[in-house]
Design a protein around this motif. Structure first.
Motif, short mmCIF file in Angstrom:
data_model
loop_
_atom_site.label_atom_id
_atom_site.label_comp_id
_atom_site.label_asym_id
_atom_site.label_seq_id
_atom_site.Cartn_x
_atom_site.Cartn_y
_atom_site.Cartn_z
N SER A 29 60.00 3.40 10.51
CA SER A 29 59.80 4.91 10.00
C SER A 29 59.91 5.66 11.39
CB SER A 29 58.29 4.96 9.59
OG SER A 29 57.53 4.59 10.24
N TRP A 38 65.45 5.50 6.78
CA TRP A 38 64.64 6.66 6.91
C TRP A 38 65.55 7.93 7.19
CZ3 TRP A 38 59.43 6.62 5.90
CH2 TRP A 38 58.59 5.45 5.50
N TYR A 65 59.78 -1.88 -0.16
CA TYR A 65 58.38 -1.88 0.32
C TYR A 65 58.19 -1.09 1.51
CZ TYR A 65 57.25 -5.30 -3.65
OH TYR A 65 57.10 -5.85 -4.76
N LEU A 66 57.08 -0.60 1.86
CA LEU A 66 56.60 -0.01 3.09
C LEU A 66 55.60 -1.21 3.79
CD1 LEU A 66 56.07 3.68 2.87
CD2 LEU A 66 58.03 2.36 3.84
N VAL A 75 59.71 9.72 -0.36
CA VAL A 75 58.36 8.89 -0.32
C VAL A 75 57.35 9.19 -1.06
CG1 VAL A 75 57.46 7.49 1.45
CG2 VAL A 75 59.52 7.97 1.87
N LYS A 121 58.09 9.49 -4.70
CA LYS A 121 58.98 8.58 -5.10
C LYS A 121 60.22 8.99 -6.32
CE LYS A 121 55.48 4.65 -4.20
NZ LYS A 121 54.58 5.44 -3.67
N GLU A 144 53.15 -1.18 0.42
CA GLU A 144 53.16 -0.37 -0.47
C GLU A 144 54.66 -0.24 -1.23
OE1 GLU A 144 53.31 4.63 -1.18
OE2 GLU A 144 52.83 3.77 0.96
N ARG A 145 54.54 -0.37 -2.45
CA ARG A 145 55.82 -0.74 -3.24
C ARG A 145 56.38 0.59 -3.55
NH1 ARG A 145 56.57 -4.55 -8.27
NH2 ARG A 145 58.83 -3.74 -9.01
N LEU A 146 57.88 0.81 -3.17
CA LEU A 146 58.41 2.04 -3.24
C LEU A 146 59.22 2.25 -4.54
CD1 LEU A 146 59.66 3.22 0.20
CD2 LEU A 146 57.48 3.90 -0.89
N THR A 147 60.11 1.03 -4.70
CA THR A 147 60.83 0.96 -6.10
C THR A 147 60.25 0.02 -6.85
OG1 THR A 147 62.30 -0.69 -5.03
CG2 THR A 147 63.02 1.54 -4.59
N MET A 185 65.30 8.61 -1.95
CA MET A 185 63.98 8.74 -2.55
C MET A 185 62.99 9.36 -1.59
SD MET A 185 61.11 5.67 -3.23
CE MET A 185 61.46 5.18 -4.72
N ALA A 187 60.02 0.00 6.58
CA ALA A 187 60.53 -0.20 5.08
C ALA A 187 61.43 -1.43 4.80
CB ALA A 187 61.48 0.96 4.68
#
Lengths: 178, 441
Positions: free
Chosen positions: B256, B300, B276-277, B324, B327, B286-289, B322, B263
């Protein structure tokens, strides 16, 4: 040159070299300190509880013996696909039968891709290929905890050629046992 | 000690030689129609008593010539005829034979003099306005003979900075993967391909290099402990740390902009890759997709608010963006049926990616709103893995155009494509470093 006093010049040169090359020189140093492998597992965030750490180690995986070979055949995929072909399912049926008879044997499913496409995307794709085979075997009744998977993307081609004849052989799942 | 330290710092970055040139804009790099500034860079003059056994004379002039030519803002003149005439090879404003230079249309002139003593090297380099016949900038560098390329790049950066007002990429590096068949490792080299150096030597599969934002660390995936896990290596200390080893793949790291998170792509237990992050210090994820399709290769935006990535949710791989926070996802590529490897420009408005065309791959750029689609490579092997330079003016990529995968660089419009690697092994996945110029820090 003569305008500088000797000691300062020497310190200056040492410093220049040390600083300007500290990055590259130290890059070849031997690795030290692989740290806390379970850091993520220790985290208290509720959403993470289900995540499993990869298990390294354990006995070595082996290539199928001559007598097992008929039941441990590679299965093949179409380009950018992870759906099992009818031939693939036939091969997995045979393997599933064998695994149900030999219940102490564990199997490792290696997923592979051909060299086309992007290395990173291929790692994700071959992971799915390995899981397609794993799920099919599990659906046949083989306990899922006997089936491990690993994704090799395009990194381990069985045929190094650059034509469809080679690519077709490389888009595969390969099976090892222990 | 403090006083000595200050003095040394100045020496490292070159001692300024007295200059009289006034501030003036020589190159307008924001103009798409800027003409190239004619510059002459004769071979450097050995002002010492030791012979030039390391061909510093030609090497340093050549490095500066290549740097400035590659930038696209200079036309490097053929200086050989003049520099062979000893009478014309003065180094300072009062000794340069100006008429000889202006005769061939020189508007800027670089002169260099050096002396070798043992393994030590002292170089004085000057940039002149050849029309005004005035010194613009001069530097004295002290180092080792083996530093000659580095010193030349430093002065190229001076020239670029003072004439354009912007930092150059001449002191940046490129990380890449070299595959020797069966095993692969991460290497780092100068942006022009010089000084390749291995940074992982695990006799395993190692790939996906990604620079930290401060240029001090590289994240990568390696199979060295069997599973494809994610590691961070500190380049200066050599310390390596495994930061993600979930079941399945732990791949495609992207730091990031604030440097606190990575990511990455994880497949966990079900084989379905999601992005994920990973918080680097707390290791929280942290799940993103969240969809059935393969999601991979996050990159990024420079402001840290969005992430470009690859998803096969339409049935084949395409580039998506996306937001962030929310989402919210939008698709940006619609041309072709296999588009991967997005890299978000440091300038913010463009994404470079690789797309399949028939049996081959080419490099494309597209605006983040999906307009301004542009093809940068044509009919020359498979071109993949594009990576922006930190100034957003250049792109590194891999190409199989010689029959073997090598790393190339080109300008952001596809001009000036140049192979920078050679030797054994297939080279892929270039990752251009951030600016590593620590001047002023």
């Amino acid at each position: 040159m003569k305008r500088y006093s000797q000691p300062i010049l020497i310190i200056l040169l040492i410093f220049c070299v040390a600083v300007s090359f500290s990055c590259t020189k130290k890059g070849v140093k031997k690795d030290t300190g692989i740290t806390d492998e379970n850091a993520a597992a220790q985290s208290k965030k509720p959403g993470e509880e289900g995540l499993e750490e990869a298990q390294a180690g354990g006995p070595k995986w082996n290539e199928a013996t001559a007598e097992m070979a008929a039941c441990f055949k590679d299965i093949y995929f179409n380009y950018d696909q992870f759906v099992l072909s009818p031939e693939g399912k036939t091969a997995l049926n045979k393997m599933g039968e064998w695994l149900l008879k030999n219940r102490s044997t564990q199997v490792l499913v290696e997923g592979h891709c051909d060299e086309r496409g992007t290395a990173e995307y291929n790692l994700a794709l071959s992971e799915r290929r390995a899981h397609s085979a794993k799920k099919y075997l599990a659906d046949l009744g083989v306990s899922a905890d006997r089936i491990s998977t690993i994704s090799y993307g395009e990194e381990r081609p069985v045929d190094p050629g650059h034509a469809e004849s080679a690519w077709a052989k490389n888009r595969r799942c390969h099976f090892l046992y222990r | 000690m403090k006083k000595v330290y200050c003095l040394l710092l100045i020496a490292l970055f070159g001692v300024a030689l007295p200059a009289t040139g006034a501030a003036k804009v020589y190159i307008d790099i924001s103009s798409p129609f800027a003409t190239r500034l004619p510059i002459a860079i004769p071979n450097f003059k050995n002002t010492g008593t030791r012979p030039d056994s390391d061909t510093i004379s030609t090497k340093m002039a050549a490095v500066i010539s290549q740097d400035l030519d590659m930038s696209g803002f200079f036309r490097v003149l053929d200086a050989s005829a003049i520099s062979q005439d000893p009478a014309a090879s003065g180094l300072t404003a009062s000794t340069v034979k100006w008429d000889a230079w202006t005769m061939i249309g020189t508007e800027a002139l670089v002169t260099g003099g050096f002396s070798v003593s043992g393994s030590n090297l002292v170089v004085e380099i000057r940039l002149f306005d050849a029309v005004q016949r005035q010194l613009i900038v001069g530097k004295r560098y002290s180092g080792k003979v083996s530093d000659s390329r580095l010193i030349a790049h430093k002065f190229s950066n001076e020239v670029f900075k003072i004439l354009s007002g912007e930092e150059s990429i001449f002191e940046t590096k490129i990380a890449f993967v070299k595959n020797m068949g069966g095993s692969s490792d991460i290497y780092i080299m100068d942006f022009d391909g010089a000084h390749p150096e291995i940074i992982t030597a695990y006799n395993s599969i190692t790939l996906c290099p990604a620079w930290s934002r401060d240029g001090q660390k590289i994240a990568f995936t390696s199979y060295k402990d069997e599973n494809p896990d994610l590691y961070i290596k500190d380049i200066s200390t050599g310390k390596t740390e495994r930061i993600s080893h979930k079941k399945g793949i732990n791949i495609t790291p992207s730091w990031s902009p604030d440097g606190k998170k990575i990511a990455l792509t994880l497949s966990l237990n079900n084989g379905n890759s999601e992005i994920y992050l990973l918080d680097i210090s707390s290791r929280e994820l942290e799940r993103l997709t969240d969809d059935w399709a393969t999601d991979v290769s996050p990159s990024w935006s420079p402001d840290g608010r969005e992430i470009a990535f690859v998803s096969s949710r339409s049935g084949n791989p395409q580039i998506y963006i996306m937001e962030v926070q929310s989402k919210k996802v939008r698709r940006i590529t619609f041309e072709g049926s296999y588009n991967t490897s997005p890299d978000w420009s440091p300038r913010g408005n463009k994404i470079v990616y690789a797309g399949q065309q028939g049996s081959t791959f080419n490099i494309f750029t597209i605006s983040t709103d999906g307009t301004q689609f542009q093809q940068l490579t044509h009919n020359q092997g498979r071109n993949e893995n594009p990576s922006w330079s930190p100034d957003g003016r250049f792109i590194a990529f891999s190409s199989s155009r010689t029959g073997k995968k090598e790393i190339y660089i080109m300008r952001a419009d596809g001009a000036g494509q140049k192979k920078i690697t050679s030797g054994g092994g297939e080279k892929t996945s270039p990752a251009w470093s951030p600016s590593l110029n620590k001047q002023g820090n």
